[in-house]
Structure formats: C-alpha cells, structure tokens
Enzyme design. Structure first.
Site, mmCIF file in Angstrom:
data_model
loop_
_atom_site.group_PDB
_atom_site.id
_atom_site.type_symbol
_atom_site.label_atom_id
_atom_site.label_comp_id
_atom_site.label_asym_id
_atom_site.label_seq_id
_atom_site.Cartn_x
_atom_site.Cartn_y
_atom_site.Cartn_z
ATOM 1 N N LYS A 152 0.842 -1.202 0.000
ATOM 2 C CA LYS A 152 0.000 0.000 0.000
ATOM 3 C C LYS A 152 0.872 1.245 0.000
ATOM 4 O O LYS A 152 1.551 1.533 0.983
ATOM 5 C CB LYS A 152 -0.902 0.051 1.238
ATOM 6 C CG LYS A 152 -1.976 1.126 1.083
ATOM 7 C CD LYS A 152 -2.574 1.578 2.392
ATOM 8 C CE LYS A 152 -1.869 2.763 2.988
ATOM 9 N NZ LYS A 152 -1.957 3.999 2.204
ATOM 10 N N GLU A 227 9.804 1.093 10.686
ATOM 11 C CA GLU A 227 10.785 2.166 10.443
ATOM 12 C C GLU A 227 10.046 3.459 10.713
ATOM 13 O O GLU A 227 9.169 3.849 9.932
ATOM 14 C CB GLU A 227 11.305 2.141 8.997
ATOM 15 C CG GLU A 227 12.068 0.889 8.610
ATOM 16 C CD GLU A 227 13.437 0.768 9.271
ATOM 17 O OE1 GLU A 227 13.834 1.687 10.031
ATOM 18 O OE2 GLU A 227 14.085 -0.263 9.051
ATOM 19 N N CYS A 261 13.252 10.675 7.358
ATOM 20 C CA CYS A 261 13.361 10.189 8.740
ATOM 21 C C CYS A 261 14.808 10.255 9.230
ATOM 22 O O CYS A 261 15.044 10.260 10.430
ATOM 23 C CB CYS A 261 12.798 8.779 8.850
ATOM 24 S SG CYS A 261 13.361 7.674 7.573
ATOM 25 N N GLU A 353 9.913 15.662 15.751
ATOM 26 C CA GLU A 353 10.291 15.431 14.357
ATOM 27 C C GLU A 353 9.498 16.404 13.488
ATOM 28 O O GLU A 353 8.314 16.207 13.240
ATOM 29 C CB GLU A 353 9.978 13.994 13.933
ATOM 30 C CG GLU A 353 10.356 13.753 12.495
ATOM 31 C CD GLU A 353 10.142 12.326 12.024
ATOM 32 O OE1 GLU A 353 9.046 11.799 12.191
ATOM 33 O OE2 GLU A 353 11.101 11.763 11.473
#
Ligand code: NAP
Ligand code: MG
Length: 450
Positions: A152, A227, A261, A353
């Site tokens: 997906k 992850e 990331c 983040e």
C-alpha cells in the site's frame, strides 16, 4: 477516488481509485494462491525474474523519476537516484534465492539441518516521503526469499508504485506475486494488520501509527518491522574541518525538503567553533537552490502537501528564526530552508520530528555533554559526527544510541548495509545482507539415521 495534487504548483494532477476492503481481501487471497507456485520456483528462476524486473525498472528510470517529481515534488536528481535504488535493490537481492542457506548442526544419531522457509503473503505499508526506495527495500528481499507481496503506497503518492507493479508484470513476474493497492491507511493498511493470511507487516511512517500497527499485529503474533521517526543529531567538534561540516550540513537536513526520517535536524556544535560554524552555515543555506524540482539544478523542492506545509509552518511560527534561505512564490507548497538557534532542549523544534526544512542548532561544551544531548530523545535512527580525532570518533559513534551513523560524512542509506532504528525509531532492520532472512522462518529438522 483520490485527487492527486502536484506539490510544485498546487494544481490537480489526476484521480486514482482507492482500493476497498473487498479489493484488499481479493488481492490478499490471490497473493496467497500465487505464493504456492512462487515459493516452489527453482531458486535460479526466481533470481532470473528479479533481474528482469530490475532491468525493466532501469529502462524506465526517467519515466519513473518524472512521475515522482510531479506527484511528490522531489528534485529530478533525487528522483532518478530513487528509481535507480529500486533497480539496485532488485539486483542485489536477485542474488539471494540461491544463497538462502540453512545450517547443518552436529548431532548424534542423524543429521540436523535448518531451512529458511518463506512466510507467505507480506504486507508493505509505504509513506509519502520516499515512495520508491521504501517500497523496494520491502518488496525486493521479500520476493527474493519466496514470499508474495501486497503493497500500500501512501494515499497521496501512489503513482510510482503503481507503475512499478505494471513493470513487474512486463518483466514476467507472475500475476498475484506483487500487487500494489492504492488506498487509505485505515482501510487497506489496517486490513494487512487484521487479515490472517498476511504473515508479516513492514511499516514505515509515523511513530504514532507504527505503535498501532505493532499493537494490532500482536493479536495474531504477526511479524512486524517498523521504520519510524527520527530526530537525528549532527555533532560537530571544534577540531573538525569546520568549512566542510558547515557546507554539508544543509544537505543533511534539507534534502527532500527535510521530509526524511534520517534528517539531521539537530546540529550540535562545540562552543569554541560555534560562531564560525553558524556564519558558514548561513552562507551555505542562502546558496541552496530551492527552485522548480523538475530542473536539473534544483537542490530542494516543495513540501509534499498543503497539510505538511502547514504543520511545518507551525513550528517555524513558534520558533525564533536565526536565518532562512529562499523559496519561490506561487501556489505550490513551498517553504524556505530555516535555521533556528535553540537555547533550551524543551523547545518543540529541538524535540519533535518536524519533517520539513527546519534545523535547530545548539552549542555544547565537551564530549560528554554532546553525547548526552544527542541521546536526549526517544528517537535513535541516524546521525553524523565531525571530528579529526579518531579516538573521539570511535567513542562517540559507540555512545550515540542510533542505528545508522556516519563520521565526517552524512552518508545516505546504502542498500547493502543494514538500516533501522534504536528506541522509538523502529523495530528490526531492513536492507543489508541479512534482509531476506527477515522474510523467512528458521526451521530446524532432525533426520534420524535409524
Ligand atoms: P502515517 O500516517 O504514519 O502514514 C504512513 C503510512 O501508513 C501511509 O501509507 C498511511 O496511509 C498508512 N497508515 C495510516 N494510518 C494507518 C493505519 N491505521 N493502519 C495502517 N496503515 C496506516 O504518516 P503521515 O500521516 O503520512 O505523516 C505524519 C507524520 O509522520 C509526518 O509529519 C512525519 O513526522 C512522520 N513520517 C515519518 C516517516 C518516516 O519515514 N519515518 C514517513 C512519513 C511520515 P495513508 O497515506 O492513507 O494515510
Ligand atoms: Mg497519517
């Protein structure tokens, strides 16, 4: 239907159908049927098909790259690298089918051997920040190990994955072995978690959703790789080549407009070199070419969506800005590269983040404090260390709690080395020589010599 938007212009790009729950169940059942013959294929034949797949992806590099520029706003240079990365992953793992070794373990009264059995159907959930590489890091080793894959893509960036699935068929990969299902996370992605025929879920994305995926997988003791986010530190000691450290730092955080990331979104600089570093950083940031990503010279494009742009703008509005680079006007989702000098570790730009072109810089006094600051986060994905002192490079690289570090460089992820996070940055590892094993169960069989 989802209307895709070109982030560079803000204009509608095209409509893409969203897979329903029924579509997802049908695809998973077909993947299970295809698994029976895919796992039984001779290892050399599976290898040959993966090499054909790699060759056809390579032949369509420019088309895939242009598609990514339109759909995701990636710079054309990055997008060509990303399509090339899919080819490289396929080629690298095409050598795995004939090398999925077990072991022969000494026992009395017979022979003991281990086998690497494929899991079955693997579900891969991909975010919007690197649609091609993150897909390939999952499907290439999973297919090589004899699994079939349902994938997906993120709802807003499905085009390259959809095209790669067509190329797989052209390359001779049998129907049902690799299926791309564009659609919503809460529908398609959630079904990968709850459907009993999906034996493993590989998820890349936010830590928040990752935790839900892990909790959901617990119900069937489903294998899971995560992850997740990062808040990586770039630690610059005064003995380093400060000119090089300052010249490279913007690319280590503003690449892909900071939507990475691994972005080194905190820069720690030893106090005696702080002023020189920040002065040189300002020059480097102002020279960054933030222009139309379809141009070869573009070094940074827009944010992927208005939503992401607005979220990052919130961090910029809440911080004291030291300086900014430039960005074009217009209706695209543009932000300028932005540098903040942080004074306290509780500032949101220092802790959270941001996932955009914002970096926070802070001074430190000694090695011990640098390590403590670098580790003062729930994340642990990446990071860089700049120093000419070999002993210090060794000590600090062992002390920082992070899965992927580089010394005197900001090396990006290599497909042939392991990648993954400490702490809340993830669970398990992708890439590297061991990745196919993560898509197998180890089986032990004892044969009596009776
Ligand atoms: P996200 O919600 O975690 O999405 C990642 C993927 O998971 C997408 O394919 C998404 O589908 C899917 N998903 C969402 N909810 C799901 C569920 N309940 N079950 C199964 N799959 C689900 O990330 P986002 O909303 O796109 O971004 C939010 C923030 O996450 C960003 O601002 C950034 O901080 C972080 N992020 C990190 C990474 C990374 O590589 N570490 C990547 C992307 C984002 P849909 O596209 O349909 O939502
Ligand atoms: Mg989301």
């Amino acid at each position: 239907m989802t209307t895709l938007i070109n982030p560079t212009t803000g204009a509608a790009l095209r409509e893409v159908p969203s897979a329903s729950l029924d579509d997802t169940d049908t695809a998973i059942e077909r993947a299970q049927e295809a698994f029976v013959s895919w796992r039984a294929l001779a290892p050399g034949e599976r290898a040959r098909l993966l090499r054909s797949f790699a060759a056809i992806v390579d032949a369509h590099n420019e088309e895939l790259a242009r598609l990514e520029v339109e759909n995701s706003g990636h710079t054309i240079g990055n997008a060509r690298w990303e399509a090339g990365n899919v080819r490289d992953c396929l080629n690298y793992y095409s050598a795995a089918p004939e090398r999925l070794f077990g072991r022969q373990i000494p026992v009395a009264g017979g022979v003991d051997v281990t086998f690497r059995e494929p899991l079955g159907v693997v579900g891969i959930i991909v975010p919007w920040n690197f649609p091609m590489p993150i897909a390939g890091w999952g499907f290439a080793p999973a297919l090589a190990a004899g699994n079939t894959v349902v994938l997906k893509p993120a709802e807003i960036t499905p085009l390259t994955a959809m095209r790669i699935a067509e190329l797989a068929i052209e390359a001779g990969i049998p129907q049902g072995v690799f299926t791309v299902l564009p659609g919503q996370g809460s529908v398609v992605g959630q079904r990968f978690v709850s459907h009993p025929l999906v034996r493993k879920v590989c998820f890349t994305g936010s830590t928040e959703v990752g935790k839900q995926i892990m909790a959901g997988c617990a119900d069937q003791v489903k294998r899971v790789t995560l992850e997740l986010g990062g808040k990586s530190a770039n630690v610059v000691f005064a003995d380093a080549d400060i000119a090089k450290a300052a010249a490279t730092a913007p690319y280590a955080v503003f690449d892909n407009a900071g939507q990475d990331c691994c972005a080194r979104s905190r820069i720690l600089v030893e106090r005696s070199a702080y002023d020189e570093f920040v002065g040189r950083l300002e020059t480097a940031v102002q020279q960054m070419k933030v222009v139309d990503p379809s141009l070869d010279e573009s070094e940074m494009g827009p944010m992927v969506s208005a939503r992401q742009r607005d979220a990052v703008q919130g961090y910029i509005d809440g911080a004291t800005i030291a300086f900014q680079g430039t960005s074009p006007g217009g209706d695209g989702f543009w932000l300028p590269p932005t540098v903040v000098e942080s004074k306290a570790t509780d500032e949101p730009v220092w802790r959270e983040e941001v996932f955009g072109p914002v970096v926070a810089v802070m001074a430190f006094d000694d090695e011990e404090q640098a390590v403590a600051l670098a580790n003062d986060t729930e994340y642990g994905l990446s990071g860089s260390i700049y120093t000419r002192d070999l002993g210090r490079a060794l000590r600090v690289s062992r002390a920082i709690e992070s899965g992927n570090l580089s010394v005197n460089s900001h090396s990006s992820v290599r497909y042939w080395t392991p990648f993954g996070g400490f702490k809340q940055s993830g669970l398990g590892r992708e890439l590297g020589p061991d990745a196919p094993n993560a898509f197998t169960e180890e089986k032990n069989v004892f044969f009596s010599d009776d």
